[in-house]
Structure formats: C-alpha cells, structure tokens
Motif scaffolding. Structure first.
Motif, mmCIF file in Angstrom:
data_model
loop_
_atom_site.group_PDB
_atom_site.id
_atom_site.type_symbol
_atom_site.label_atom_id
_atom_site.label_comp_id
_atom_site.label_asym_id
_atom_site.label_seq_id
_atom_site.Cartn_x
_atom_site.Cartn_y
_atom_site.Cartn_z
ATOM 1 N N VAL A 99 -3.768 0.408 -2.925
ATOM 2 C CA VAL A 99 -3.469 -0.866 -2.282
ATOM 3 C C VAL A 99 -3.353 -1.890 -3.404
ATOM 4 O O VAL A 99 -4.144 -1.859 -4.348
ATOM 5 N N HIS B 19 -0.992 5.794 2.623
ATOM 6 C CA HIS B 19 -0.265 4.622 3.117
ATOM 7 C C HIS B 19 1.223 4.818 2.859
ATOM 8 O O HIS B 19 1.624 5.352 1.817
ATOM 9 N N GLY C 273 0.254 4.300 10.667
ATOM 10 C CA GLY C 273 0.242 2.883 10.297
ATOM 11 C C GLY C 273 0.795 1.996 11.401
ATOM 12 O O GLY C 273 0.632 0.781 11.361
ATOM 13 N N GLY D 5 -7.549 2.646 5.332
ATOM 14 C CA GLY D 5 -7.150 1.692 6.383
ATOM 15 C C GLY D 5 -7.813 2.011 7.712
ATOM 16 O O GLY D 5 -7.125 2.256 8.707
ATOM 17 N N ALA E 261 0.851 -1.192 0.000
ATOM 18 C CA ALA E 261 0.000 0.000 0.000
ATOM 19 C C ALA E 261 0.885 1.241 0.000
ATOM 20 O O ALA E 261 1.830 1.339 0.795
ATOM 21 N N ALA F 77 -4.667 5.902 7.546
ATOM 22 C CA ALA F 77 -3.814 6.480 6.507
ATOM 23 C C ALA F 77 -4.354 7.827 6.052
ATOM 24 O O ALA F 77 -4.582 8.064 4.867
#
Ligand SMILES: Cc1ncc(COP(=O)(O)O)c(C=O)c1O
Length: 450
Positions: free
Chosen positions: A68, A90, A298, A82, A63, A86
């Motif tokens: 993704v 990402h 993340g 996410g 990602a 994110a």
C-alpha cells in the motif's frame, strides 16, 4: 501497471524517517476530522492519550499485491489484507481488467427485477461452490448476507430465536448486530432496537467445547431457536478456531432440534483457512454458508448460499420481492466477483495460500520464541493468524503504531484487544514475511509489558 509506484506489490516497506504520512496526509486528516462522524476522530485522540503516540491514519493512495502506498509516497506492507478482502492481493490484474471492461458497458442494472448477465452468472458460480444443491441471495456487505441467512432461518423454521456465540462478529447492521457476541460495547447503545430473541453460548473452542455444547443443547431444546450462527474460527474475536468435532456436533444438534446451522465464513471462507469453507473442512454440514470479504476482490459483494430445500421457504410471492435492494447484484461487483472466483479456484492459488501460511507460521514461530517478547499465544489457521500478547490493548496499540512506522499495516483484535490479528494477502513474498517477523520481534522487544 508499470507506472504504479508499486507495480507487483512485492516490495519491502519504505517509510520516510519522519514517520508515516506527511504533509498531504496531514491536510486530509484535518479535513477528515471536520467531516467524519466525531466518534472516529475522538477514538484516535483517546488512543493517543492511552499510548502516548500519534494514531492519525495513513491515507491510502495506491495498493497492489501486498503493498500500500500513502498519499505522501510512503510504502507499506498490508498485514491486514484490507480487513481480509485482499486474500489474493490488492488490485489483482484479472479483477481490475474485469471491472474496467464492465465499467465500459454496464454499471448498474435493475437488481431483482431486470438483472445483468453478470449477476446471473455469479449466482450460478456461487451455488456451484456448495456441496449440495443451492440457491443464492446476494448482498453488498457481510452483514447483509448474514441478515439474508437469518431471514431464511425465520422463514424456514418460523422461529425468531438466534443462538450465536460469545466472541462472534457478524457485522453491525441491526439484524447482524443483535447477534454480535464480540463486544458488548457494539450492542449496548442500540439494544432497545435489537432482536430480543438472541442468546449467546460460550464459543466451543478446544478449551471449553464440552460446556459450550451443553449450553447449546439446552437452549435448542427449548424449541425457540431458528438459527445457530457460528464463525468456524473467531476472526475479529481473536483468531480462535472451534474445537475439532465442534462443527459436526453443532450440525447434529441443530438437526435434532429443528434449527438451521448458519456458518459465517466471511473471514474464513474462499481459501483463507485452506479449503473453500472451513466449516465443511471441519465436518460440519451448514444449511447456509455466508461469504463476503475476499469474494469481490475489493468490490462490495457478499452472498448467502442456502440449501435448495431450505431456500424454498421463501415461497412463491406475486408482489414485490420481500428481500432486495437498489444495488443488489451490482454488475461491477458481480464482474469483480466472477474474476476473483476464477483466480481463487485455480490450483496454483491454493498452493500459494498454503505456501504463505506455512512460511508465515515458520517465521513467526522462530522469530517470536523468546519468552521476553511477551507473546502469550499464537494461533495459525491458514493465513488467519493471531498473536496474543501480554500488556493488554495499550501495548497492542503501541505495537501496531511502531510497526506502522516500520512500514507494516496491522490491526488488533480479540475481545480484550490484545491479539495482533494478521490476515495478509497470500501473495506475500518470503522477503516480506521475514522482514515483517524480524521487525515484529524488534518492536515487541522494545515495548515491554507495561
Ligand atoms: C466473520 C464476519 N462476519 C461478518 C462481518 C461483517 O462484514 P461487513 O463488515 O462486510 O458487514 C465480518 C467483518 O469483519 C466478519 O469478520
């Protein structure tokens, strides 16, 4: 990064004609069905029965930005960001670099006893985000930080009572779950182990704020409530903002009746809704601000940011810390959070979020205006967007699946499951936004209200 299949994350989707996933995905999904808690696989089967189409997951491999890529090489645009983590995209380069550097020196330290420098620096940065002198308790998940806030309220007020709101979601560990007004189904099986001193008020949205405030005042006046816990906009609960003035009124009521106001900004905070904290932008003055999701870029890290005088209630213990955990202030997560904050606090980031929010709103309003699409309501709170559709959960799930086939990752939300909930990365390009909106209009047109 140039060897990644999606270097900048700014590409349109590209999904093979046979649909999401492929051979590698199928192998992994079979493995998953044999090892994960059976309830999750069973849920996919139920969804298949309900909608008549596959609900097997795609398996993420890479990602970057808004893209993704699954293990079979299909490329998607992630309209969930996410689960809202994110916000900046990402794999933000600054975060990746910070994590790589940290990984080469110190992966783990001794939490509350002998911390890493990164933990100390992060706590300083977080305390400085609040508009008042503050102290910080770190957590690993959103629920963790909510529980730190609830413990603080118990210590500061001596009252076990929590007043939360219908539709509110605060996580699923026991302390947070007890205050989950989002869906009864989450609490019901565990109710015998949950804090019985939690009450739920109607959410003070524009339509029902007066009634909600009467209820809140009546419960607070009983004098047993230590924490008044609210999301300034219901996130999972269907993207429903509190009414204008509601946060100011709740602040006044909490003060009058000796409770702490806890603002759960796990979804709304750190820029997603415009300002750093939506509760403060709405003229509230919470005693505790709770953040998570976007904070770690993340990596799993969260925080309760507490007014300094309130935090004093934690006292002066000589024994072991009464609130800590093995991985508290994990150096890797703290390094990621510091790098995230560096980017989040840049003026060009605020401009990027505002641009994305405006463009998404403009494009959705123009693409979904036909009454035949069965769109009941759209709510725009920065890059937190709810599209409530007719046809209930069944249609919403079918729409999400069709959108996945077209390369867009989406989630349903709302108490009835009929709100398409968009929490995309704010780095979405104009082309991605326009293509998403055109596809959504197409899918809604093809999936009439059953
Ligand atoms: C507003 C809010 N609070 C708390 C949580 C729980 O966070 P976590 O899942 O990290 O425990 C969530 C998760 O979606 C949330 O949206």
């Amino acid at each position: 990064m140039s060897d990644l299949p999606t270097p900048n994350g700014d590409l349109l989707p590209c999904v093979r004609a046979s649909g999401p996933g492929g051979g590698a995905t199928r192998t992994l999904v079979d493995l998953l069905a044999n090892s994960e808690c059976p309830g999750l696989t069973a849920r996919r089967r139920r969804r298949e029965e309900l909608t008549g189409s596959s609900h097997d997951p795609i398996v993420w491999a890479v990602a970057r930005g808004a893209n993704v890529v699954d293990v079979d090489g299909n490329r998607y645009v992630d309209m969930t960001g996410g689960f809202g983590v994110a916000l900046l995209g990402h794999g933000v380069p600054e975060v990746v670099t910070a994590v790589q550097a940290q990984a080469s020196t110190l992966l783990h330290a001794l939490g509350d006893v002998y911390p890493s420098a990164k933990k100390i620096l992060l706590e300083g940065r977080l305390a400085a985000l609040a508009p008042w002198p503050a102290r910080v308790i770190l957590g690993l998940s959103g629920a963790d930080a909510v529980e730190a806030a609830l413990k603080t309220a118990m210590l500061a007020t001596g009252r076990p009572g929590v007043l939360a709101f219908e539709g509110g979601y605060h996580g699923l560990s026991y302390g947070a779950l007890a205050a989950c007004g989002y869906k009864l189904a989450f609490r019901e099986p565990f109710v015998g182990q949950l804090n019985p001193a939690v009450r739920f008020a109607p959410y003070p949205s524009a339509a029902g704020s007066g009634r909600a405030m009467e209820y809140v005042e009546a419960v607070l006046a009983e004098g047993r409530t230590g924490a008044l816990l609210i999301e300034p906009t219901l996130g999972r609960g269907g993207v429903e903002p509190a009414a204008e003035g509601a946060l100011a009124t709740l602040t006044a009521l909490a003060r009058r009746h000796g409770a702490l106001l806890v603002a759960d900004e796990i979804y709304t905070g750190l820029g997603r809704t415009g300002g750093l904290f939506q509760s403060i932008a709405m003229q509230g003055d919470p005693d505790v601000l709770v953040i998570g999701k976007a904070l770690g870029g993340g990596l799993p890290v969260s925080a309760a940011i507490i007014k300094e005088d309130v935090a004093a209630a934690w006292g002066h213990p000589v024994g072991e810390a009464i609130h800590t955990s093995t991985f508290l202030g994990n150096p890797l997560a703290c390094a990621a959070a510091i790098a995230s904050l560096d980017v989040l606090q840049r003026p060009d980031t605020a401009a990027m979020i505002a641009r994305c929010a405006a463009s998404l709103e403009r494009s959705l309003r123009s693409s979904l205006r036909s009454p035949g699409l069965g769109v009941r309501r759209m709510t725009f709170v920065g890059v937190l967007v709810g599209v409530a559709i007719d046809g209930g959960l069944r249609r919403a799930l079918a729409v999400c699946r069709s959108m996945l086939e077209r390369g867009y990752v989406m989630l349903t939300g709302g108490v009835a499951g009929d709100v398409l909930t968009l929490t995309p990365p704010a780095c979405l390009t104009e082309a991605q936004i326009e293509d998403f909106c055109a596809n959504l209009a197409g899918v809604l047109a093809e999936s009439p209200d059953p």
